[in-house]
Enzyme design. Structure first.
Site: not given
Ligand SMILES: Cc1ncc(C[n+]2csc(CCOP(=O)(O)OP(=O)(O)O)c2C)c(N)n1
Ligand SMILES: Cc1ncc(C[n+]2csc(CCOP(=O)(O)OP(=O)(O)O)c2C)c(N)n1
Ligand SMILES: [Mg+2]
Ligand SMILES: [Mg+2]
Lengths: 337, 365, 337, 365
Positions: A60, A129
């Protein structure tokens, strides 16, 4: 008019941006052939080719840092972080570069880009998440932070984010991806920064954003049955903040509850409450009350319903807005925020 | 994996060297590289003389309180001059805080190079005008930007490339790894130059890495790599030049490790005696890139006293001009704090600007 | 009693912890032979050896992730991040692991550790060296966040942080490293979580922490000359928060200014202001006003004095606490927080 | 750098293989490794039969709504069984979400393995009791923890080691780089096993890395490395066993890349047909580790029908027990939300606990 889900609206926004502006590039993990784990980029590689919508290696910081370079080279990156907590590896790139390059170079280098972050819970997702990570971005000057609550807004706000001259963290409330609305997707080039009054009311203002907007709307509906007329403000843009709409509403109603899904302590709702009391103090008949998740790591799916602020928690807060002079035994100890 | 592919990706087992420490020619040039021409070496020599003068002047300015902090390039000039010399006008350089001499050699106004370090705004030059990114402070973050910009060039069909500078310590950061990987996967025209000067502030390379040498990191990404004597200007020009040419013509990224040494402390604020002894420094003084190159060029009869004097004079002029222009405090307008946070200040910033204006008026009054 | 600087106090705390508890390990970038760029770890390697205090490779995620493993193995890591913004590469390790491992394993694995972060500005540092990054940590449940304002507190709070069963982000206000106090360094094993009243007063409460405490004290001194008696609360521990002390003070004084060096928007001061008005609404005679830095990236040294909240900015805020009924023309528009 | 040091650090040019796909013995064992004994192979076979049955049962539980999500190990059992088999009682395993079969083989209660995936608390077992870290979700973060714990062992003078599991995609993360580097610099007794199953969800290895193979990353850190046929249980046992032994006796870290394949979709929620064709899957079915090992053991006369039946029955018992115990919803107490955020709840959490108690009472009443 067709019923459109937020996921479809976001997909359409990306598609239309890719069509209209050849500088736009869409990339991230699994956004190509697969179309993203939430299918937000579905079909884009097929339509625009691997040059315009593509998979990257799994990193990322790499994705965001690479986007910075592409933006310096004149492209307009729209990158996807697969889930909220998986944007954290990119935090240095976001906080130290994306947010600051314009300022560092006195405007000589601007790096408009959009960082899409599916966030928050309510979908039975496991740890990492479901984080409500917006606070990390709103507290970083130089970033704009936007979050839609309806399919129509998802379309227009994402288009506006892509057109914006500044980097935008675009927070997508995952649990609303499948929410539908009969709407035409229209982009009216309105700049970012305006809240929307989703429901007018005179007794108190509920301020919400993203995943909490439907909760606030539902609470207002239930309250109406009890004869309480609640106004609901959907912030849409967290940065810049629409003081005008918020202040006008609370000055009118005299009471305010801030609803956020995030953990409460030092969450974005703290900023909202702090601003509202600063600007509306003499209009307020009760403290601004915050409702949110608890100050805990996101809990497992089997317990998330106990954590997430629902209609009842909101209405409990509304109950505490001191509409009558009669004391309520439950709250005399004053221990609870 | 075929052995030849692997061998192609590995660096030479010892650093590439074209000039010995005493300036004599090392015979034979490793295949794939070309010895720089004498005019190329002469140009590098001139810039090195000037660069070194600039560096000394900058250090002096810290003592006079005209610079807050200065991380010296002294000892690393062969790397930094070569880095500037191999750039074409369309290429980009991504420097760190340590690379002021490379910027000056690239043609950036020395005062603009020092803007950051004197306490003024963080980037004194227009990066697009000079094709030099802001001198980067968060270690290793810039190599990802370099990779992205290189990919942008390739997408636009330009025959240009990017040179990204990084220190030995910074190669330990995750961003370095991610950049090499992105560069390889996207075949980006970017060359990574690691100036391995033996230290990350006080931490010696032996505590930073157990690799045979940092150049051996390339193969793990499928990136070609080389190690070079970083105090040998000829070798630096040869290897970097080849790497940039390769990148420009679609050959993909390249990792170059230059073995060099930081002769000064980390910055003027650092006390290098706390972590290294003078013995070591003296050893490296013998490997100084400038006398080595000068000796070589004199030996081959290409450099005259006159040439040297001319370069030195140019250096003096630059230093004098720098001294003079750095001798005044720049006047920064506090109201400019709000100008470039966003393209257009948010309503919140507009309010804060008003608040500051009120404060400033009160202070005056 | 000798005059002790905060840097010396921190050094003594590390030294004493290393002596008393062999599980303690001190590591990070340049903390060994060099003794750290601020010399906080000066002499520790010489005294305790490379096994107890040592340099690591240059990688902050690495340092924190490695510390997690050492803590799982029974050690007690005290790691240094060289500067505030250089802790960002470690953000995922901090937010997704350090903060959550105890919760994830229902207490089976606890990973007490201290992450020392020199933070904030006022020392003429360049970009990335002066961030007020506390908000990122306070908004992350599972972390404790502590910041001293005096040498005595630096000693006792760091000792308490090392003894704490939970991970603590220990934020050291750089500009106070050289501030001195005549004090004996004493560790009284008081658990983290208590604020201190640095100055009693009856007219209004200034709430400050870390680098802003001396500013608040100075402001109180100046105000006293004008006949205004200000109370100063030093929070010391941001998480857990000492509601008791804060609430009692504001209920007593009826007025409150929150002083923080950080950018204001969604900074920690927002939480403080939001809590105070929630808990003291009917005691308040004026809105809780926040004073802080501007919502900009940390500015260059030559401009930091314009950015940082100084005594004047604090006193201007105090002026707006509506002590008299006479309107103040400057603030009638109500635009400013 | 001497050539032999470099050669020692590089992996074999092709994956180490001891059993051919048809189960026949590949002659010769690369120097440095030892062929596993027949009893070792028999033990692995038994666990693999059971592990595969577990995996099938877990997948079935997702269809019955008893598991929210399951990332299957099917096809990767040679890696995961070998990973468990090479561990001594004092060693630690650091798994990912993909490694349920390794945990079962390690002896963790299958229900506790699945706690996370059924939507219950995130780690169902006591990591210290079983010496298995929580199954890690944020990719590559666990390899740093593994390195730290390995260093802790070394500091305490234990003769134990850590085995850290990671996927091919996750090697692109910066944390992987930092962990290899820390492990090498601190000579930590940790073995990194990359299960290269060809995909990171939908992204094929070719878009993930341009390296000759992932094992070539080792040399860049001075970490010995090897590549192995990840569907060959014998080779996996040999290489991992050697690496762990080396680590335990102070030889430092080791990187093993296992070439394997994920026969199922990424998880039950994934649709693998969107990014790979059946052709490819069929090809890998022929390389299935279980029949290969079984064929081999039968060929050498070590495995009887009886043995196979016994293992299968054990698998059935485990599956039945699992089905039964997973068939009830666990009762989670909402009030437990506050118990382990800190060692002792903060005053703020205590207030919130009261609030929730009030809410729950209201809902009942
Ligand atoms: C992410 C990050 N961490 C820490 C620092 C602090 N820091 C500045 S320079 C330096 C050492 C860098 O060493 P090296 O990469 O070898 O470059 P050199 O200074 O030797 O040129 C450190 C630790 C930083 N700037 N950025
Ligand atoms: C930091 C981080 N980024 C993204 C994800 C989302 N994600 C989960 S699994 C996965 C693919 C992992 O691929 P690989 O490492 O090859 O392991 P495999 O699933 O093949 O075993 C991704 C992108 C994550 N869990 N963590
Ligand atoms: Mg260095
Ligand atoms: Mg994989």
């Amino acid at each position: 008019m067709a019923a459109t889900s937020m996921a479809q609206a976001l997909n359409a926004a990306l598609r239309d941006a890719l069509s209209e502006n050849e500088r736009v590039l869409v990339f991230g993990e699994d956004v190509g052939q697969l179309g993203g784990v939430f299918r937000i980029t579905d079909g884009l590689t097929a339509q625009f080719g691997e040059q315009r919508c593509f998979d990257t290696p799994l990193a990322e910081a790499g994705i965001v840092g690479y986007a910075v370079g592409l933006a310096m080279g004149g492209f307009l990156p729209v990158v996807e972080m697969q889930f909220d907590a998986f944007a954290y590896p990119a935090f240095e790139q976001i906080a130290s570069h994306v947010a600051k390059i314009r300022n560092r170079t006195r405007g000589a280098l601007s790096i408009p880009m959009v960082i899409r972050v599916p966030y928050a819970g309510g979908i039975g997702g496991v740890e990492h998440h479901c984080d409500s990570s917006e606070v990390y971005y709103v507290a970083t000057p130089g970033l704009k932070v936007v979050t839609p609550a309806t399919p129509a807004d998802a379309y227009t706000l994402l288009r506006a984010a892509i057109d914006d001259p500044d980097p935008v963290v675009f927070m997508e409330p995952k649990k609303l991806y499948w929410s539908k609305e009969d709407t035409e997707l229209r982009y009216d080039s309105e700049p970012l920064g305006r809240a929307a009054i989703r429901r007018s009311g005179k007794d108190a203002t509920l301020i919400a954003y993203g995943p909490s907007v439907p909760v606030a709307m539902q609470a207002a509906k239930v309250a109406a049955e009890d004869g309480l007329d609640l106004e609901v403000v959907d912030l849409r843009s967290l940065v810049p903040f629409d003081d005008e709409t918020v202040t006008a509403s609370v000055r009118r109603t005299g009471r305010c509850v801030v609803v956020q899904e995030a953990q409460g302590f030092a969450g974005f709702g703290a900023e909202v409450a702090a601003r509202v009391q600063e600007r509306c103090f003499h209009s307020l008949s009760a403290p601004v009350i915050r409702v949110g998740g608890f100050d805990i790591p996101y809990p497992p799916p089997m317990l998330e319903h106990s954590h997430l602020p629902g209609v009842d928690r909101v209405l409990d807060a509304v109950d505490r807005l001191q509409f009558s002079d009669e004391p309520d035994g439950r709250y005399l100890t004053g221990v609870r925020a | 994996m075929s052995d030849s592919v692997v061998q192609d990706l590995l660096p030479s087992p010892t650093p590439v060297r074209l000039l010995a420490e005493d300036g004599t020619t090392v015979e034979g040039c490793p295949t794939g590289y070309e010895r720089p021409t004498v005019p190329q070496l002469l140009a590098a020599h001139r810039k090195m003389v000037i660069g070194r003068r600039f560096d000394a002047q900058a250090t002096a300015l810290t003592k006079q309180g005209r610079l807050a902090v200065y991380p010296s390039s002294h000892g690393q000039e062969a790397c930094q001059i070569a880095a500037a010399e191999v750039l074409g006008p369309g290429d980009w350089l991504f420097p760190t805080y340590r690379d002021s001499v490379a910027l000056v050699a690239r043609g950036v106004d020395p005062v603009e190079v020092l803007t950051l370090l004197r306490g003024d705004w963080h980037c004194g030059y227009d990066p697009k005008a000079v094709r030099v990114a802001p001198q980067c402070t968060p270690l290793a973050t810039q190599v990802l930007h370099a990779t992205g910009l290189a990919s942008a060039m390739r997408r636009k069909g330009e025959n240009t490339a990017v040179l990204a500078l990084i220190g030995d310590g910074a190669t330990s950061e995750g961003d370095f790894h991610e950049a090499l990987n992105f560069a390889a996967v996207f075949n980006a025209p970017v060359v990574f130059l690691v100036q391995n000067n033996g230290y990350a502030i006080s931490v010696p390379l032996s505590k930073q890495s157990a690799a045979p040498s940092l150049a051996y990191k390339g193969i793990g990404y499928g990136v070609r790599s080389e190690q070079v004597d970083g105090n040998d200007t000829a070798a630096m020009l040869a290897v970097l030049g080849t790497a940039m040419d390769r990148a420009r013509s679609g050959g993909g990224p390249f990792l170059v490790e230059a073995h060099t040494y930081r002769l000064e402390a980390h910055t003027n604020a650092d006390d290098a005696t706390r972590y290294r002894d003078q013995e070591e420094v003296r050893g490296w003084l013998a490997a100084d890139p400038l006398p080595r190159l000068e000796k070589h060029l004199r030996d081959v009869g290409a450099l005259t006293d006159e040439d040297v004097r001319a370069a030195q004079e140019e250096g003096e002029r630059l230093a004098a001009d720098l001294r003079q222009r750095m001798n005044a405090d720049p006047h920064l307008d506090p109201m400019s704090l709000f100008d470039h946070v966003y393209a257009v200040p948010t309503p919140q910033l507009a309010e804060q600007r008003d608040l500051l204006a009120t404060e400033l008026k009160a202070q005056e009054g």
